[in-house]
Design a protein around this motif. Structure first.
Motif, short mmCIF file in Angstrom:
data_model
loop_
_atom_site.label_atom_id
_atom_site.label_comp_id
_atom_site.label_asym_id
_atom_site.label_seq_id
_atom_site.Cartn_x
_atom_site.Cartn_y
_atom_site.Cartn_z
N THR A 62 0.84 -1.20 0.00
CA THR A 62 0.00 0.00 0.00
C THR A 62 0.88 1.25 0.00
N ASP A 63 0.26 2.40 -0.20
CA ASP A 63 1.01 3.66 -0.19
C ASP A 63 1.66 3.92 1.17
N VAL A 64 0.95 3.61 2.24
CA VAL A 64 1.49 3.80 3.59
C VAL A 64 2.68 2.87 3.82
N GLU A 65 2.55 1.61 3.39
CA GLU A 65 3.65 0.65 3.54
C GLU A 65 4.85 1.07 2.69
N TRP A 66 4.58 1.55 1.47
CA TRP A 66 5.65 1.98 0.58
C TRP A 66 6.39 3.18 1.18
N ALA A 67 5.69 4.07 1.87
CA ALA A 67 6.34 5.21 2.51
C ALA A 67 7.35 4.76 3.56
N LEU A 68 7.11 3.62 4.19
CA LEU A 68 8.05 3.08 5.17
C LEU A 68 9.23 2.38 4.51
N VAL A 69 8.98 1.72 3.38
CA VAL A 69 10.01 0.90 2.73
C VAL A 69 10.89 1.70 1.78
N GLU A 70 10.33 2.67 1.08
CA GLU A 70 11.05 3.40 0.04
C GLU A 70 12.39 3.99 0.49
N PRO A 71 12.46 4.62 1.67
CA PRO A 71 13.76 5.18 2.08
C PRO A 71 14.85 4.12 2.32
N LEU A 72 14.44 2.87 2.48
CA LEU A 72 15.40 1.80 2.76
C LEU A 72 15.96 1.15 1.50
N ILE A 73 15.37 1.46 0.34
CA ILE A 73 15.83 0.92 -0.94
C ILE A 73 17.03 1.76 -1.40
N PRO A 74 18.16 1.12 -1.67
CA PRO A 74 19.34 1.89 -2.10
C PRO A 74 19.10 2.51 -3.48
N PRO A 75 19.66 3.70 -3.70
CA PRO A 75 19.51 4.32 -5.02
C PRO A 75 20.28 3.52 -6.06
N ALA A 76 19.94 3.77 -7.32
CA ALA A 76 20.65 3.09 -8.41
C ALA A 76 22.11 3.50 -8.39
N LYS A 77 22.98 2.60 -8.83
CA LYS A 77 24.41 2.90 -8.85
C LYS A 77 24.70 3.99 -9.88
N ARG A 78 25.70 4.80 -9.57
CA ARG A 78 26.08 5.87 -10.49
C ARG A 78 26.82 5.29 -11.68
N GLY A 79 26.68 5.96 -12.79
CA GLY A 79 27.32 5.48 -14.02
C GLY A 79 26.49 4.39 -14.65
N GLY A 80 26.76 4.09 -15.86
CA GLY A 80 26.01 3.04 -16.54
C GLY A 80 24.59 3.49 -16.87
N ARG A 81 23.74 2.51 -17.11
CA ARG A 81 22.36 2.81 -17.48
C ARG A 81 21.54 3.23 -16.27
N ARG A 82 20.52 4.02 -16.54
CA ARG A 82 19.59 4.40 -15.48
C ARG A 82 18.75 3.20 -15.09
N ARG A 83 18.29 3.19 -13.85
CA ARG A 83 17.39 2.12 -13.40
C ARG A 83 16.05 2.33 -14.10
N GLU A 84 15.64 1.35 -14.86
CA GLU A 84 14.40 1.46 -15.63
C GLU A 84 13.22 0.82 -14.93
N VAL A 85 13.49 -0.06 -14.00
CA VAL A 85 12.42 -0.77 -13.31
C VAL A 85 11.98 0.03 -12.08
N ASP A 86 10.69 0.00 -11.80
CA ASP A 86 10.14 0.67 -10.63
C ASP A 86 10.39 -0.21 -9.40
N ALA A 87 11.11 0.34 -8.42
CA ALA A 87 11.47 -0.45 -7.23
C ALA A 87 10.22 -0.93 -6.48
N ARG A 88 9.16 -0.14 -6.53
CA ARG A 88 7.91 -0.56 -5.86
C ARG A 88 7.34 -1.80 -6.53
N GLU A 89 7.43 -1.88 -7.85
CA GLU A 89 6.95 -3.06 -8.57
C GLU A 89 7.82 -4.27 -8.28
N VAL A 90 9.12 -4.05 -8.06
CA VAL A 90 9.99 -5.16 -7.68
C VAL A 90 9.57 -5.69 -6.31
#
Length: 163
Positions: A34-62
């Motif tokens: 849910t949106d409330v659950e995602w608000a708790l989890v989203e800050p804990l997901i590491p950002p995509a690595k610098r360089g290379g291709r951009r992250r194309e997949v939505d972390a919430r969908e993962v």
């Protein structure tokens, strides 16, 4: 007939207010976050690595895909087509497992859950198998089970039939 916990002043678990909080009817799958659950989890997901291709997949969908596999017990190849591909899900599962992201998410949610119940974030689980193991040998049997097997000397010996 009144139940005992009502007499002691404890609140019933499934009241109308609680049912609304845990209703998952508007979600695509009951395992979706849910949106409330995602608000708790989203800050804990590491950002995509610098360089290379951009992250194309939505972390919430993962996360939704991983929770679908976890809640249904389906095989990776049986993941529905509207979730990310099985290879993407498994890659993120493997990456987040190795770098500790899944452990951090679990720990953070566990601490928040225990805090919401006004309890310390410590717990011990004892099941009948643990008790049986302790009765039969305890530390000695655990130690033997964790030791590496010994190599046979015959296996490492060098023999030659040439004279």
């Amino acid at each position: 007939m009144q139940l005992k916990w009502f007499d002691e002043g404890m609140e019933a678990m499934w009241t109308k207010a609680n049912r609304g909080k845990y209703n998952r009817d508007g979600l695509r799958y009951s395992s979706d976050i849910t949106d409330v659950e995602w608000a708790l989890v989203e800050p804990l997901i590491p950002p995509a690595k610098r360089g290379g291709r951009r992250r194309e997949v939505d972390a919430r969908e993962v996360i939704n895909g991983l929770l679908y596999v976890l809640s249904t017990g389906c095989r990776w190849r049986a993941v529905p087509k509207d979730l990310p591909p099985k290879s993407t899900l498994f890659s993120y599962f493997d990456l987040w497992n190795r770098d500790g992201t899944l452990g951090r998410i679990h720990r953070e949610l566990y601490v928040k859950c225990r805090g919401a119940m006004a309890r310390e974030a410590t717990a011990a689980i004892i099941d009948s198998q643990s008790v049986k193991g302790a009765e039969k040998g305890g530390v000695a049997s655990t130690h033997a089970g964790m030791m590496r097997g010994r190599r046979s000397k015959a296996r490492s010996a060098i023999s030659s039939s040439i004279r």
